[in-house]
Design an enzyme around this catalytic site. Structure first.
Site, PDB file in Angstrom:
ATOM      1  N   GLU F  31       0.849  -1.205   0.000  1.00 52.56           N
ATOM      2  CA  GLU F  31       0.000   0.000   0.000  1.00 52.56           C
ATOM      3  C   GLU F  31       0.875   1.242   0.000  1.00 52.56           C
ATOM      4  O   GLU F  31       1.910   1.291   0.667  1.00 52.56           O
ATOM      5  CB  GLU F  31      -0.840  -0.032   1.292  1.00 52.56           C
ATOM      6  CG  GLU F  31      -1.872   1.056   1.422  1.00 52.56           C
ATOM      7  CD  GLU F  31      -2.500   1.074   2.816  1.00 52.56           C
ATOM      8  OE1 GLU F  31      -1.821   0.713   3.807  1.00 52.56           O
ATOM      9  OE2 GLU F  31      -3.682   1.428   2.922  1.00 52.56           O
ATOM     10  N   HIS F  33       2.549   4.560   0.923  1.00 54.01           N
ATOM     11  CA  HIS F  33       2.842   5.200   2.201  1.00 54.01           C
ATOM     12  C   HIS F  33       3.563   6.526   1.971  1.00 54.01           C
ATOM     13  O   HIS F  33       4.591   6.819   2.601  1.00 54.01           O
ATOM     14  CB  HIS F  33       3.691   4.268   3.085  1.00 54.01           C
ATOM     15  CG  HIS F  33       2.874   3.276   3.850  1.00 54.01           C
ATOM     16  ND1 HIS F  33       2.344   2.148   3.283  1.00 54.01           N
ATOM     17  CD2 HIS F  33       2.440   3.243   5.162  1.00 54.01           C
ATOM     18  CE1 HIS F  33       1.650   1.451   4.186  1.00 54.01           C
ATOM     19  NE2 HIS F  33       1.691   2.096   5.332  1.00 54.01           N
ATOM     20  N   ASP F  42       3.678  -2.004   5.676  1.00 52.75           N
ATOM     21  CA  ASP F  42       2.824  -2.786   6.585  1.00 52.75           C
ATOM     22  C   ASP F  42       3.317  -4.230   6.725  1.00 52.75           C
ATOM     23  O   ASP F  42       3.266  -4.810   7.813  1.00 52.75           O
ATOM     24  CB  ASP F  42       1.370  -2.781   6.091  1.00 52.75           C
ATOM     25  CG  ASP F  42       0.719  -1.416   6.244  1.00 52.75           C
ATOM     26  OD1 ASP F  42       1.319  -0.518   6.850  1.00 52.75           O
ATOM     27  OD2 ASP F  42      -0.409  -1.246   5.734  1.00 52.75           O
ATOM     28  N   HIS F 117      -2.026  -3.518   9.310  1.00 46.89           N
ATOM     29  CA  HIS F 117      -2.802  -2.785   8.296  1.00 46.89           C
ATOM     30  C   HIS F 117      -4.212  -2.728   8.845  1.00 46.89           C
ATOM     31  O   HIS F 117      -4.887  -3.750   8.959  1.00 46.89           O
ATOM     32  CB  HIS F 117      -2.724  -3.555   6.970  1.00 46.89           C
ATOM     33  CG  HIS F 117      -3.544  -3.008   5.850  1.00 46.89           C
ATOM     34  ND1 HIS F 117      -3.362  -1.738   5.332  1.00 46.89           N
ATOM     35  CD2 HIS F 117      -4.554  -3.551   5.126  1.00 46.89           C
ATOM     36  CE1 HIS F 117      -4.222  -1.553   4.329  1.00 46.89           C
ATOM     37  NE2 HIS F 117      -4.957  -2.632   4.201  1.00 46.89           N
ATOM     38  N   GLU F 119      -7.121  -1.908   7.852  1.00 47.44           N
ATOM     39  CA  GLU F 119      -8.264  -2.397   7.083  1.00 47.44           C
ATOM     40  C   GLU F 119      -8.393  -3.923   7.121  1.00 47.44           C
ATOM     41  O   GLU F 119      -9.442  -4.470   6.780  1.00 47.44           O
ATOM     42  CB  GLU F 119      -8.162  -1.915   5.630  1.00 47.44           C
ATOM     43  CG  GLU F 119      -8.406  -0.422   5.461  1.00 47.44           C
ATOM     44  CD  GLU F 119      -7.141   0.408   5.566  1.00 47.44           C
ATOM     45  OE1 GLU F 119      -6.160  -0.043   6.205  1.00 47.44           O
ATOM     46  OE2 GLU F 119      -7.123   1.501   5.003  1.00 47.44           O
ATOM     47  N   HIS F 172      -1.305   7.363   9.117  1.00 46.57           N
ATOM     48  CA  HIS F 172      -0.877   6.521   7.993  1.00 46.57           C
ATOM     49  C   HIS F 172       0.304   7.211   7.330  1.00 46.57           C
ATOM     50  O   HIS F 172       0.164   8.331   6.858  1.00 46.57           O
ATOM     51  CB  HIS F 172      -2.021   6.326   7.000  1.00 46.57           C
ATOM     52  CG  HIS F 172      -1.609   5.513   5.811  1.00 46.57           C
ATOM     53  ND1 HIS F 172      -1.543   4.140   5.849  1.00 46.57           N
ATOM     54  CD2 HIS F 172      -1.203   5.877   4.578  1.00 46.57           C
ATOM     55  CE1 HIS F 172      -1.127   3.693   4.681  1.00 46.57           C
ATOM     56  NE2 HIS F 172      -0.914   4.723   3.889  1.00 46.57           N
ATOM     57  N   GLU F 177       4.366   5.261  11.990  1.00 53.10           N
ATOM     58  CA  GLU F 177       4.909   4.323  10.998  1.00 53.10           C
ATOM     59  C   GLU F 177       6.298   4.747  10.513  1.00 53.10           C
ATOM     60  O   GLU F 177       7.174   3.912  10.308  1.00 53.10           O
ATOM     61  CB  GLU F 177       3.954   4.176   9.808  1.00 53.10           C
ATOM     62  CG  GLU F 177       2.669   3.430  10.177  1.00 53.10           C
ATOM     63  CD  GLU F 177       1.827   3.056   8.971  1.00 53.10           C
ATOM     64  OE1 GLU F 177       1.147   2.016   9.026  1.00 53.10           O
ATOM     65  OE2 GLU F 177       1.838   3.795   7.960  1.00 53.10           O
TER      66      GLU F 177
END
Lengths: 259, 259, 259, 259, 259, 259
Positions: F31, F33, F42, F117, F119, F172, F177
């Site tokens: 994904e 970033h 992730d 992650h 989701e 995010h 992170e």
């Protein structure tokens, strides 16, 4: 005879609304809500919230989806309570994507899903994404919302005047839902059975199979003490107002506010 | 507050019924019913028939499944009418088998599905078979029925006194459904829009895509002229009586008739 | 070597038929048919009926689908009989929708499905609908039929001359199927095992798991006494004639009658 | 009337075989086989091989599965040829696992699947594994085989006397299949259309979408020249012998060789 | 930080590659490889082979799919070995078709799947076919390959200098895989545990449930004796060269060889 | 060679751990970033967090699931960013339930899923529930957690010393992170591309198709300014400590803390 309910319309009446109106799909669940609230709370809130919105913008409210995704222990008590009737994730996705596909096929351009069961959300988003992912036009457009994300920070002290807000996860069968039910359907609230029980805080992990000792035996995750119909009216009014506001923005001039 | 509706019960009230009562699951559809009946007819009939049965045997009525399998042209007008909101076969099977699984998990031994939409039947039977196929005990037992297969031959002349019975396939939005709606919810019947239109007879084959000229533009497969609330009362009373009779036989002494 | 069977053609011979011919897909089942008829009755009738139609209109007959949807107790004896080999609903839908998709991909515009197993019908319709639902052109067009819906009322007294017609549900391994087998494959009919057994009438509800006492031990739902090859010839001739008639209408001038 | 075919048996005759016999399920495909062989080759070979085995060990042959998994370009010509009617992988798995489940439910302990279409194998193994994975008893036991893996190395020079063996992938509509068809159904072989065409060798990778130039226009991956019915008899005899040998070993003393 | 790994790139770096580069998807498995090789062999070989190819043509290597289709007894030892973590066929197909769909959606025109687990192949081909079947343009184009089909016949004597080549099915945890691991990751090869064990030859049929005695207890289907890092380098070099050659042909001038 | 990685173990080494150890399954995603972090964040965090836990309790870390459920706009930027490679919900459920089933089949009693992650969570819970729902024993037990729910409130001021905590949805590619990546893999952080961009706050509804203007063009939902490796070390240490604490409680005396 509520004039906003799709189920009450003939097909010709329904057809006449498609071009200029908004279709609202209420989605609830059938789930334990402690000793003082009925199993249908989430479906009833979804239908009543949808009607409250529909009255402001003259929308059409589709038949409520009365069963939802599995109750999770730390936000709804979990599968061990009788009367918690859970659908599998794949079933929720199939059901809702079939419905969305049919509404789009009928020509609706503006659809709002109102879910009043937290656990539904990932699966409703999946259903909507499967139907809409490869579309690039602005319309048709499908929105998904709930009442708790649409409360102004400023009204929280009025609702949690006696009891401290425990976070949304634990607000299950607690002050907000109890107050809303007192507002919408007071005859279904067994006030004498409201108890002062709850969890300390949500766990930082999930456990499978669910722990038999995590959830209070009553099914209440937090106390409902201090709930009032007046608080319910406040929650409904505030969240309805905010939902209508973003409908205006997203669906633009096409939404006519009728009150 | 109807005391037979599961949605109105707390989980503890619901739990107390499981051992000795019967669980009834009403299943309808959202489908055009001509210019004089609303889209929710099948769901409303399913819920009202279930409540009529529940009153006689003190049963619990689960939230109505308001959406059903696809309308077929020659028994419901088909997919081309706005407001006919169809579920795929796999969705109906998943939805109903999830529900049955949950009710069995809660401990129910006697379950009755009441469907008021002809097209549902094969998929409801599939759902029940998937759940029950490998069980050999007599209980739990699931029954599936409808009102039209439970009418005595002897009352047909009273219902079809002016108009000849066209067969059940064409009795869509016609005399029986219109009369039942006049009985259950007269405010939803637009009597002024009842028309004298219909098909000659059901075709001997199905066509995909459906023919755009097969079905009358109104969506009525046969005339509703001569419908009365009294006929509705007769249909409901007779079929309810016959359904309760086989429930007594299949579920035996455990069913107590309360009226 | 039957020249109508797709399986007997090379790919080039097959290809040459696509533009002007009709593709017929026979669909049967493998299901008990009492002590006097073989398990393959439905598949054999489907293939033979398809060939009878193909001979009249010079059509192509695809390989017969020999397994079908689950036998139901009140129309086929149900799952408890050895030799009744049932497919799940989802399997029938996948199988037939894959086949239809492939035939359409090869360029066929006119397809007829001939099913000789009552329980198949809802799932064949679902398969065809999944493939065709979003098409709006008149062609390709898929038709679905059977022999029993295509018998003239006027020939019924000739078939039911000794025995009263019990309704189609109970005509399983009874006079019509037995007579058709006597006509198509007399060597497979064990006439000496025809018995005078059957059910009183179909029940007004379905039961899961199926009742072990509902169905006669032989598997016959109604007597086959008075069956004759001549009656079989009559049934095949009449239904074939009526099927060819609607093929003419639906597929129009493109169907040339060759006999 | 072949006495080994399940379809020809009554349910009582079939039932009497279950305890001591073997159930053979033939699985083919409907796929182009060049200008000289019909589309049904794989299904016909599967059925005839199964019958040849059944005659030796008095087994029961279930109705042939006439449609199989997708033809791949480098072993069957691929999807671009008319008459190649492909099932999706999931469909093959559902179909065959349903069948195996039903045969096990009827009480069969010894089942043999005979596939004559290379591309089926992974999906047949998946179907059998899904049904059997969690069983640990020796029986029921399901075996899966084909004819080509059961040829003795020693007979290859007799078959490939004029033409060099190109590897099994290219032996599609080539000497082995053509010879077997000459043996089983000579009337279906168009010898005059046998051509001397083929591919150099199988590619070392697969391409999606398939290359339109990879496969010879005839659909033949290798020449069928030098095919004879005698070679077919040799192949059938040798592979049948070897299959019966391992059936004896795997199914032990229970297999009685009757010729 | 390997510059070919998608996982190491920012989305903007990745985006800049799409137009002119090739996307390589490595697919392995988690499967027993005897007492001397680790469970991750297939995934490690897939990733390292992909990187070796990527270095030659400046391609992007997506995150390796570390789990694959079920190990079969006669080519991988089967499900009975601990550490063999099998995915169902439907899961592999869903996983890989989702990935291919996403890469195509990002705009990739040239995709190569490198699988180093034999059992994956039918399911990877199914996934690619489901995504590409109805496309007719030359690009996007997806290729599927492995290393063993890309070895020149001429190098085989160098690899099998002491031990005779047993066929690819039995080359599991044997000379080729062990040599490749010695080349790529010598620290993971427990040379002291290489044993001289194996099967006689692959069986001519599959058995469900798998026979507990078919596979040597070590999990080795053939000896790994005589494996060397040098042989591994030879295999990698030769197959990489041949894969790059067909990439040049299939993806034409767009592939720039950088070494 | 990390000794905790399942992929590095032989099947016999792995087998020896099952009885007394814990199996950790890391689950990430691929994904966007932002411009300063790589697509694999992730998955890398999931693997590194799992290894950090494994080092404390001597656990086995399975191969990381590198692809996850669809990125949502308001918590990950959504599907419109290249390099965001999304799996469908059903695929995630199948993949993870297959893996859990296999680990249980190997005999594991204590399994921890570490997802990095957001989701993924609903779909991982669904997978675990499908596998465990009908089990009532305390063991096997599967836990699901992440790092953000396991941070002590007391360390938040140290992390958000310059920038106010925006809520987890917007964290995010932001401070947490980025700091963790600086700790685990500093060479993959492009510090020069850290920008001061972000959203005001998460919207109170979801929109399908996603709005093209909701998310900043960089993909950053909140600024990563003030990120440091030291903060990353703090986050990893604190969440690892808390996770190990609940592992001790849930898996009891069986967990031996080794550092």
């Amino acid at each position: 005879m509520n004039k906003h309910l799709l189920a009450n319309m003939t097909w010709q009446e329904y057809q006449s609304k498609i071009k200029d109106s908004i279709l609202i799909l209420p989605i609830g669940s059938t789930e334990q809500h402690g000793p003082h609230l009925p199993l249908g709370v989430d479906a009833m809130l979804a239908e009543n919230m949808s009607l409250a919105i529909a009255e402001k913008i003259n929308a059409v409210v589709a038949p409520t989806v009365s069963y939802g995704y599995k109750s999770l222990p730390a936000s709804g008590g979990g599968p061990m309570f009788p009367g918690t009737i859970d659908l599998k994730g794949a079933t929720v996705v199939s059901l809702v994507s079939d419905l969305l596909e049919e509404f789009l096929h009928d020509g609706w351009k503006k659809i709002l899903m109102v879910s009043c069961h937290y656990e539904n959300e990932a699966f409703l988003a999946e259903a909507a994404d499967l139907i809409m992912r490869n579309r690039t036009d602005e319309f048709p457009k499908i929105l998904l919302t709930n009442w708790w994300d649409n409360l102004d920070e400023s009204i929280m002290p009025q609702i949690f005047d006696e009891i401290e807000f425990p976070g949304w996860a634990l607000e299950h069968a607690a002050i907000t839902e109890t107050s809303m039910m007192m507002h919408f359907a007071p005859e279904l609230v067994r006030e004498e059975f409201i108890i002062d029980e709850g969890m300390e805080g949500p766990p930082t992990y999930q456990c499978f199979p669910p722990s038999p000792t995590l959830i209070p035996q009553s099914g209440c995750l937090h106390t409902a003490r201090s709930s009032t119909a007046e608080k319910g009216r406040l929650i409904v009014g505030n969240s309805t107002h905010n939902i209508v506001s973003f409908l205006e923005k997203e669906f633009f001039a096409k939404v006519e506010i009728t009150d």
